[in-house]
Enzyme design. Structure first.
Site: not given
Length: 262
Positions: A13, A91-92, A116, A198, A247
């Site tokens: 992202q 991440s994503l 998500r 996170h 995560q």
């Protein structure tokens, strides 16, 4: 000397931008956009061609748009015969990497990314927060700044040597930014995202994701994906159900991943 191995890495992202899908409209791989619209029940083409920066900044939109664009790009690369030995995603982007490796089907990847994004946006609305990049300090120095700052703030991304992203409440980010400047940081830059990703402020999103993961088919892969949580290569579907859940509330160890892959 052995031939170098190819790795595919995928963005998270923040990589989204208006009209990000425009270069792909006439490419055969654009069929994945139409497929995504049917699977998630949203106008994905609108996100890739017509949505402005503010609309794309919403977590539910930015994650879906970035994932689908990554998959279109991957499909185009694979059509010309380029393959990779291993994968990673920030991440994503980890969901893109897992789909590329075959651990997730495209349909399963879309469904998880959609859930998500919705879950993280809901968590951010319940517990508002933001993020900032600190440049010019060592990891331990940033960690110390977080400890000194008043409020909820943690390291969220270890991106590169000398670039660490912190996340937390707006007040705590302001406090840790001043601590970092006092400690000699070269710059402190706001990250334009919609929440404190996170960190423990995403706990409710993690709970939703755990339920979605339990209903998703994950497959073992012969091609390893380096995980954000521990920066190690994994191929087992049993590992990934736990890693993807963890995560959301764990820092992204991207610097460590890049070191491990080199």
């Amino acid at each position: 000397m052995p031939a170098p191995m190819i790795a595919f890495v995928f963005p998270g992202q923040g990589a989204q931008k208006p009209q990000m899908g425009l270069p792909w409209v006439d490419h055969p791989s654009w069929e994945l956009v139409d497929e995504a619209t049917k699977i998630v029940g949203r106008d994905v083409a609108h996100l890739l061609l017509e949505a402005d920066a503010e609309e794309l900044r919403q977590t539910r939109n930015s994650q879906l748009a970035t994932f689908v664009t990554s998959m279109v790009t991957l499909d185009a690369v694979e059509r010309v015969g380029v393959d990779a030995a291993f994968f990673a995603g920030h991440s994503l982007g980890e969901y893109s990497a897992l789909t590329a490796a075959g651990t997730l089907s495209y349909s399963a990847g879309l469904s998880l990314v959609s859930e998500r994004g919705e879950a993280m946006q809901a968590a951010a609305e319940e517990f508002p927060g933001t993020m900032a990049a600190i440049l010019g300090l060592e990891d331990d120095e940033v960690d110390l700044c977080c400890s000194r700052a008043i409020g909820d703030v943690w390291i969220a991304n270890y991106n590169t040597p000398g670039q660490v992203v912190v996340a937390g409440s707006a007040e705590a980010i302001e406090a840790v930014s001043q601590e970092a400047k006092d400690a000699g940081a070269k710059k402190v830059l706001p990250v334009k995202v919609g929440g404190a990703f996170h960190t423990s402020l995403m706990s409710s999103a993690r709970d939703r994701l755990v339920k979605a993961l339990a209903e998703t088919e994950l497959r073992s892969s012969s091609h390893p994906v380096f995980a954000n949580v521990d920066a190690l290569p994994h191929t087992s579907e049993e590992d990934w159900e736990k890693l993807l859940a963890a995560q959301l509330t764990s820092p992204v160890r991207w610097r460590q991943i890049m070191s491990a892959m080199s």
